[in-house]
Scaffold this motif. Structure first.
Motif, mmCIF file in Angstrom:
data_model
loop_
_atom_site.group_PDB
_atom_site.id
_atom_site.type_symbol
_atom_site.label_atom_id
_atom_site.label_comp_id
_atom_site.label_asym_id
_atom_site.label_seq_id
_atom_site.Cartn_x
_atom_site.Cartn_y
_atom_site.Cartn_z
ATOM 1 N N GLN A 41 0.794 -1.227 0.000
ATOM 2 C CA GLN A 41 0.000 0.000 0.000
ATOM 3 C C GLN A 41 0.823 1.271 0.000
ATOM 4 O O GLN A 41 0.359 2.304 -0.461
ATOM 5 C CB GLN A 41 -0.892 0.030 1.258
ATOM 6 C CG GLN A 41 -2.025 -0.944 1.233
ATOM 7 C CD GLN A 41 -2.945 -0.707 2.409
ATOM 8 O OE1 GLN A 41 -3.774 0.185 2.382
ATOM 9 N NE2 GLN A 41 -2.761 -1.480 3.460
ATOM 10 N N TYR A 42 2.012 1.230 0.605
ATOM 11 C CA TYR A 42 2.686 2.490 0.928
ATOM 12 C C TYR A 42 4.022 2.734 0.239
ATOM 13 O O TYR A 42 4.719 3.672 0.590
ATOM 14 C CB TYR A 42 2.837 2.608 2.450
ATOM 15 C CG TYR A 42 1.505 2.582 3.153
ATOM 16 C CD1 TYR A 42 0.584 3.605 2.946
ATOM 17 C CD2 TYR A 42 1.142 1.525 3.978
ATOM 18 C CE1 TYR A 42 -0.653 3.584 3.550
ATOM 19 C CE2 TYR A 42 -0.097 1.495 4.598
ATOM 20 C CZ TYR A 42 -0.991 2.528 4.374
ATOM 21 O OH TYR A 42 -2.214 2.511 4.976
ATOM 22 N N CYS A 43 4.404 1.893 -0.716
ATOM 23 C CA CYS A 43 5.635 2.190 -1.458
ATOM 24 C C CYS A 43 5.271 2.733 -2.852
ATOM 25 O O CYS A 43 4.097 2.914 -3.158
ATOM 26 C CB CYS A 43 6.532 0.963 -1.507
ATOM 27 S SG CYS A 43 7.167 0.551 0.150
ATOM 28 N N SER A 44 6.274 2.984 -3.659
ATOM 29 C CA SER A 44 6.036 3.780 -4.870
ATOM 30 C C SER A 44 5.072 3.136 -5.867
ATOM 31 O O SER A 44 4.208 3.824 -6.428
ATOM 32 C CB SER A 44 7.359 4.101 -5.558
ATOM 33 O OG SER A 44 8.049 2.918 -5.912
ATOM 34 N N THR A 45 5.214 1.836 -6.118
ATOM 35 C CA THR A 45 4.321 1.208 -7.105
ATOM 36 C C THR A 45 2.864 1.394 -6.693
ATOM 37 O O THR A 45 2.013 1.773 -7.501
ATOM 38 C CB THR A 45 4.646 -0.300 -7.254
ATOM 39 O OG1 THR A 45 6.008 -0.420 -7.625
ATOM 40 C CG2 THR A 45 3.763 -0.955 -8.302
ATOM 41 N N ALA A 46 2.593 1.124 -5.411
ATOM 42 C CA ALA A 46 1.219 1.233 -4.911
ATOM 43 C C ALA A 46 0.704 2.668 -5.006
ATOM 44 O O ALA A 46 -0.427 2.916 -5.443
ATOM 45 C CB ALA A 46 1.160 0.744 -3.466
ATOM 46 N N TRP A 47 1.552 3.634 -4.633
ATOM 47 C CA TRP A 47 1.095 5.030 -4.662
ATOM 48 C C TRP A 47 0.910 5.535 -6.092
ATOM 49 O O TRP A 47 -0.032 6.293 -6.368
ATOM 50 C CB TRP A 47 2.073 5.934 -3.906
ATOM 51 C CG TRP A 47 1.782 6.010 -2.444
ATOM 52 C CD1 TRP A 47 2.587 5.595 -1.419
ATOM 53 C CD2 TRP A 47 0.593 6.528 -1.823
ATOM 54 N NE1 TRP A 47 1.969 5.826 -0.211
ATOM 55 C CE2 TRP A 47 0.760 6.396 -0.425
ATOM 56 C CE3 TRP A 47 -0.587 7.088 -2.305
ATOM 57 C CZ2 TRP A 47 -0.219 6.813 0.489
ATOM 58 C CZ3 TRP A 47 -1.571 7.509 -1.392
ATOM 59 C CH2 TRP A 47 -1.368 7.359 -0.017
ATOM 60 N N LEU A 48 1.784 5.141 -6.992
ATOM 61 C CA LEU A 48 1.621 5.607 -8.380
ATOM 62 C C LEU A 48 0.331 5.046 -8.970
ATOM 63 O O LEU A 48 -0.375 5.737 -9.717
ATOM 64 C CB LEU A 48 2.842 5.233 -9.214
ATOM 65 C CG LEU A 48 4.116 6.038 -8.859
ATOM 66 C CD1 LEU A 48 5.352 5.425 -9.493
ATOM 67 C CD2 LEU A 48 3.970 7.508 -9.266
#
Ligand SMILES: [Zn+2]
Length: 372
Positions: free
Chosen positions: A324-331
């Motif tokens: 949920q909280y690293c770059s792939t999820a945020w993008l």
């Protein structure tokens, strides 16, 4: 850098503890799915306690040249669904290599794929210094992203015999993606400690100069990468001031941004870190944490330039709630929630946004407001 491997476990513990202390969002523009208690990897931390005095005024956008037609600017902003009060992803990247060795490492291929994907989605890199100064001069309909690399690793910048960046380094990836995707600016920020880019083909001082000459930003990350939260004011001044002296000696100018090494921070520590004098003087315009969410817009009233969150650059692995909280999820999340994302109107003399978001504008930017 070896200290990263050594402290990786400690970082995660700190992140979880810090997560529980993090204040709730003050600004509805911030993600509604964000859950501070879920943590995220941190080598910075949200300070608890009373808010400190804000950093001195940031530079406003360019002055308007008359005649200026607000209705026309608003119509143009509406046409691209501009939202300059939206969120901005600031990626925190550690070592980059063909075959990652530690959990904070990123593979060159993953980094290349991620940046290429961002370019296709209309992201345009700006440096940390540009971001905190509100100098987000990117074309209409585009989204800013800040690429930050921590700890001055040789995997960020190293050169072959001809003096060109080695293909697996971070700078080679940034430059390659920019070349293949016109409009993707080859800029990034490097937060460095003592002996930056140690072991490379050039002395660290030369590498720093190369980076600045090529449009990259060098910024302060303390000399010894220790937890400032455990230090006295004099010790903080020494840690930051000595790194600052090294940077100034190399680049000829002070750094304007700073990233905290891991650790918990009081308001006093934030103030001590922001400006002072040690072996060199400094006055940071923006200070970055690790964090677990995109940053608010620098034009939003909720933006705190002393505690700017960054996102760990990583795919959706289970560790540290990266699902949920690293770059792939945020993008992915920002792509699915375009109304929450910063989108430029392409006009550096306005701050454009849908009318109903007016309440989030920092009052000192009212003069530039372009609601539609
Ligand atoms: Zn670091």
């Amino acid at each position: 850098m070896p200290h990263l491997d050594k402290f990786a476990a400690a970082l995660i513990v700190v992140a979880v503890v810090v997560g529980f202390l993090a204040p709730r969002d003050r600004n509805a523009e911030t993600s509604s799915r964000a859950n501070p208690a879920a943590g995220g990897v941190a080598h910075g931390a949200q300070a608890s306690g009373k808010a400190a005095a804000p950093i001195p005024p940031r530079k406003p956008p360019k002055k308007r040249v008359p005649p200026f037609n607000l209705a026309k600017a608003a119509a143009a902003a509406r046409a691209v669904k501009a939202n300059e009060l939206g969120q901005v992803p600031i990626l925190m990247i550690h070592r980059v290599m063909a075959k990652p060795k530690a959990s904070l490492d990123r593979s060159t291929k993953d980094l290349y794929d991620e940046f290429t994907g961002m370019a296709k989605q209309g992201y345009v890199p700006v440096t940390a210094a540009e971001f905190v100064a509100g100098k987000i001069n990117i074309p209409a309909g585009k989204h800013p992203v800040v690429l930050t690399f921590d700890d001055g690793s040789i995997t960020h910048a190293d050169f072959d015999g001809a003096g060109n960046p080695k293909p697996d380094t971070a700078i080679a990836v940034v430059q390659r993606v920019a070349k293949e995707n016109p409009g993707f600016r080859p800029v990034a920020t490097f937060f460095v400690n003592r002996d930056p880019f140690y072991g490379g083909s050039k002395p660290g001082i030369e590498t720093m100069r190369w980076l600045v000459r090529n449009g990259f930003e060098i910024a302060n990350h303390t000399t010894n990468h220790k937890d400032l939260g455990k230090m006295s004011k004099a010790e903080v001044a020494k840690e930051i001031g000595s790194d600052e002296k090294m940077i100034e000696d190399a680049t000829g100018k002070p750094s304007t941004t700073f990233a905290f090494p891991f650790g918990s921070l009081s308001q006093a520590h934030l103030a001590w870190a922001q400006s002072g004098s040690g072996p060199a003087k400094w006055n940071f315009q923006g200070m970055f944490l690790a964090g677990w969410k995109p940053s608010d817009s620098p034009y939003a009233s909720s933006f705190d330039p002393r505690q700017i969150p960054r996102i760990r650059d990583k795919e959706k692995i289970k560790e540290d709630d990266c699902k949920q909280y690293c770059s792939t999820a945020w993008l992915e999340w920002l792509a699915k929630n375009p109304d929450k994302r910063y989108t430029s109107d392409g006009n550096p003399t306005t701050i454009a946004f849908p009318q109903d978001k007016m309440i989030y504008l920092y009052s000192r930017y009212k003069e530039w407001a372009c609601p539609y």
